[in-house]
Design a protein around this motif. Structure first.
Motif, PDB file in Angstrom:
ATOM      1  N   ALA A  56      -0.599  -2.798   2.768  1.00 51.11           N
ATOM      2  CA  ALA A  56      -0.726  -1.798   1.711  1.00 51.11           C
ATOM      3  C   ALA A  56      -1.456  -0.585   2.270  1.00 51.11           C
ATOM      4  O   ALA A  56      -2.286  -0.719   3.169  1.00 51.11           O
ATOM      5  N   PRO A  57      -1.157   0.592   1.744  1.00 55.12           N
ATOM      6  CA  PRO A  57      -1.788   1.809   2.251  1.00 55.12           C
ATOM      7  C   PRO A  57      -3.267   1.887   1.904  1.00 55.12           C
ATOM      8  O   PRO A  57      -3.726   1.271   0.943  1.00 55.12           O
ATOM      9  N   LYS A  58      -3.995   2.649   2.704  1.00 56.30           N
ATOM     10  CA  LYS A  58      -5.426   2.818   2.446  1.00 56.30           C
ATOM     11  C   LYS A  58      -5.647   3.466   1.076  1.00 56.30           C
ATOM     12  O   LYS A  58      -4.800   4.199   0.581  1.00 56.30           O
ATOM     13  N   ASN A  59      -6.776   3.168   0.493  1.00 53.97           N
ATOM     14  CA  ASN A  59      -7.206   3.718  -0.797  1.00 53.97           C
ATOM     15  C   ASN A  59      -6.335   3.294  -1.983  1.00 53.97           C
ATOM     16  O   ASN A  59      -6.376   3.915  -3.026  1.00 53.97           O
ATOM     17  N   LYS A  60      -5.531   2.243  -1.833  1.00 53.13           N
ATOM     18  CA  LYS A  60      -4.686   1.794  -2.941  1.00 53.13           C
ATOM     19  C   LYS A  60      -4.859   0.288  -3.136  1.00 53.13           C
ATOM     20  O   LYS A  60      -4.869  -0.471  -2.179  1.00 53.13           O
ATOM     21  N   PRO A  61      -4.995  -0.165  -4.386  1.00 56.32           N
ATOM     22  CA  PRO A  61      -5.124  -1.609  -4.634  1.00 56.32           C
ATOM     23  C   PRO A  61      -3.823  -2.326  -4.292  1.00 56.32           C
ATOM     24  O   PRO A  61      -2.730  -1.759  -4.429  1.00 56.32           O
ATOM     25  N   SER A  62      -3.953  -3.560  -3.831  1.00 60.26           N
ATOM     26  CA  SER A  62      -2.779  -4.344  -3.465  1.00 60.26           C
ATOM     27  C   SER A  62      -2.885  -5.729  -4.080  1.00 60.26           C
ATOM     28  O   SER A  62      -3.983  -6.224  -4.301  1.00 60.26           O
ATOM     29  N   GLY A  63      -1.744  -6.330  -4.341  1.00 63.55           N
ATOM     30  CA  GLY A  63      -1.756  -7.691  -4.859  1.00 63.55           C
ATOM     31  C   GLY A  63      -0.365  -8.251  -5.035  1.00 63.55           C
ATOM     32  O   GLY A  63       0.512  -7.592  -5.581  1.00 63.55           O
ATOM     33  N   LEU A  64      -0.174  -9.455  -4.523  1.00 62.43           N
ATOM     34  CA  LEU A  64       1.079 -10.176  -4.673  1.00 62.43           C
ATOM     35  C   LEU A  64       0.777 -11.604  -5.116  1.00 62.43           C
ATOM     36  O   LEU A  64      -0.301 -12.129  -4.844  1.00 62.43           O
ATOM     37  N   GLY A  77     -12.085   5.719  -0.161  1.00 63.40           N
ATOM     38  CA  GLY A  77     -12.885   5.950   1.022  1.00 63.40           C
ATOM     39  C   GLY A  77     -12.530   5.027   2.166  1.00 63.40           C
ATOM     40  O   GLY A  77     -12.963   5.231   3.294  1.00 63.40           O
ATOM     41  N   SER A  78     -11.716   4.014   1.885  1.00 65.63           N
ATOM     42  CA  SER A  78     -11.288   3.108   2.943  1.00 65.63           C
ATOM     43  C   SER A  78     -10.450   3.886   3.952  1.00 65.63           C
ATOM     44  O   SER A  78      -9.637   4.716   3.590  1.00 65.63           O
ATOM     45  N   THR A  79     -10.659   3.615   5.218  1.00 66.29           N
ATOM     46  CA  THR A  79      -9.950   4.358   6.258  1.00 66.29           C
ATOM     47  C   THR A  79      -8.887   3.513   6.956  1.00 66.29           C
ATOM     48  O   THR A  79      -8.375   3.907   7.995  1.00 66.29           O
ATOM     49  N   HIS A  80      -8.577   2.378   6.408  1.00 75.25           N
ATOM     50  CA  HIS A  80      -7.600   1.503   7.049  1.00 75.25           C
ATOM     51  C   HIS A  80      -6.622   0.936   6.027  1.00 75.25           C
ATOM     52  O   HIS A  80      -6.886   0.946   4.826  1.00 75.25           O
ATOM     53  N   THR A  81      -5.508   0.456   6.513  1.00 70.02           N
ATOM     54  CA  THR A  81      -4.564  -0.212   5.628  1.00 70.02           C
ATOM     55  C   THR A  81      -5.070  -1.619   5.342  1.00 70.02           C
ATOM     56  O   THR A  81      -5.958  -2.125   6.016  1.00 70.02           O
ATOM     57  N   ASP A  82      -4.505  -2.234   4.332  1.00 77.07           N
ATOM     58  CA  ASP A  82      -4.900  -3.570   3.921  1.00 77.07           C
ATOM     59  C   ASP A  82      -3.764  -4.534   4.239  1.00 77.07           C
ATOM     60  O   ASP A  82      -2.595  -4.200   4.049  1.00 77.07           O
ATOM     61  N   ASN A  83      -4.101  -5.691   4.743  1.00 72.42           N
ATOM     62  CA  ASN A  83      -3.116  -6.728   5.035  1.00 72.42           C
ATOM     63  C   ASN A  83      -3.533  -8.019   4.358  1.00 72.42           C
ATOM     64  O   ASN A  83      -4.721  -8.325   4.283  1.00 72.42           O
ATOM     65  N   GLY A  84      -2.570  -8.767   3.867  1.00 75.88           N
ATOM     66  CA  GLY A  84      -2.887 -10.032   3.234  1.00 75.88           C
ATOM     67  C   GLY A  84      -1.673 -10.935   3.196  1.00 75.88           C
ATOM     68  O   GLY A  84      -0.559 -10.516   3.540  1.00 75.88           O
ATOM     69  N   GLY A  85      -1.874 -12.153   2.771  1.00 74.53           N
ATOM     70  CA  GLY A  85      -0.780 -13.103   2.660  1.00 74.53           C
ATOM     71  C   GLY A  85      -1.265 -14.431   2.130  1.00 74.53           C
ATOM     72  O   GLY A  85      -2.461 -14.630   1.912  1.00 74.53           O
ATOM     73  N   ASN A  86      -0.321 -15.325   1.921  1.00 73.63           N
ATOM     74  CA  ASN A  86      -0.659 -16.657   1.463  1.00 73.63           C
ATOM     75  C   ASN A  86       0.507 -17.593   1.761  1.00 73.63           C
ATOM     76  O   ASN A  86       1.624 -17.132   2.016  1.00 73.63           O
ATOM     77  N   VAL A  87       0.231 -18.893   1.700  1.00 78.31           N
ATOM     78  CA  VAL A  87       1.231 -19.928   2.002  1.00 78.31           C
ATOM     79  C   VAL A  87       1.072 -21.046   0.978  1.00 78.31           C
ATOM     80  O   VAL A  87      -0.047 -21.363   0.565  1.00 78.31           O
ATOM     81  N   ALA A  88       2.192 -21.650   0.589  1.00 71.88           N
ATOM     82  CA  ALA A  88       2.137 -22.799  -0.326  1.00 71.88           C
ATOM     83  C   ALA A  88       3.266 -23.767  -0.001  1.00 71.88           C
ATOM     84  O   ALA A  88       4.356 -23.346   0.404  1.00 71.88           O
ATOM     85  N   ILE A  89       2.986 -25.042  -0.182  1.00 77.00           N
ATOM     86  CA  ILE A  89       4.010 -26.080  -0.101  1.00 77.00           C
ATOM     87  C   ILE A  89       4.273 -26.539  -1.526  1.00 77.00           C
ATOM     88  O   ILE A  89       3.345 -26.902  -2.253  1.00 77.00           O
TER      89      ILE A  89
END
Length: 136
Positions: A61-69, A88-100
């Motif tokens: 997700a781009p910097k300064n923007k909330p993200s959620g999946l 004010g964040s100067t970086h992009t956001d990365n995230g993920g998850n896994v489920a069985i």
């Protein structure tokens, strides 16, 4: 004989996707691999056979923007990942998850973009994958 069910799809609309007023099912338009169980036009995986499946999703997700999946099975949220990515964040956001998950033939699984959130839909950085581990 165990059915071969697997897919990987990426969001490829380009640019930033979102925000929307409500949660929406993400359409991962580009199927990298697929056995026809994942529909890129609806964003839905439909289990062709009963069994245990592994699903994963990752995003940027781009910097300064909330993200959620969230990963959803038959309209029920299973797991989430999110970040406020404050001003004010100067970086992009990365995230993920896994489920069985145990699925019955016809059950659906999808990834939803949470309301008011953003993800990047370019450069193959937001993806959704799944495969059959063991058939019933």
């Amino acid at each position: 004989m165990v059915a071969k069910v697997c897919f990987t799809a990426v969001a490829s609309k380009g640019g930033v996707y979102g925000p929307f007023d409500d949660d929406i099912t993400l359409e991962f338009e580009t199927a990298v691999t697929s056995n026809k169980a994942y529909d890129p036009t609806s964003g839905l995986f439909t289990a062709p056979t009963s069994g245990s499946y592994l699903f994963s999703f990752f995003y940027q997700a781009p910097k300064n923007k909330p993200s959620g999946l969230c990963l959803v099975k038959n309209q029920q949220v299973i797991v989430k990942t999110c970040d406020k990515n404050i001003q004010g964040s100067t970086h992009t956001d990365n995230g993920g998850n896994v489920a069985i998950l145990h699925l019955r033939a016809g059950d659906t699984v999808c990834v939803r973009l949470l309301a008011k959130c953003h993800v990047t839909a370019t450069n193959r950085v937001t993806s959704f994958s799944g495969f059959l581990i063991a058939e019933d």
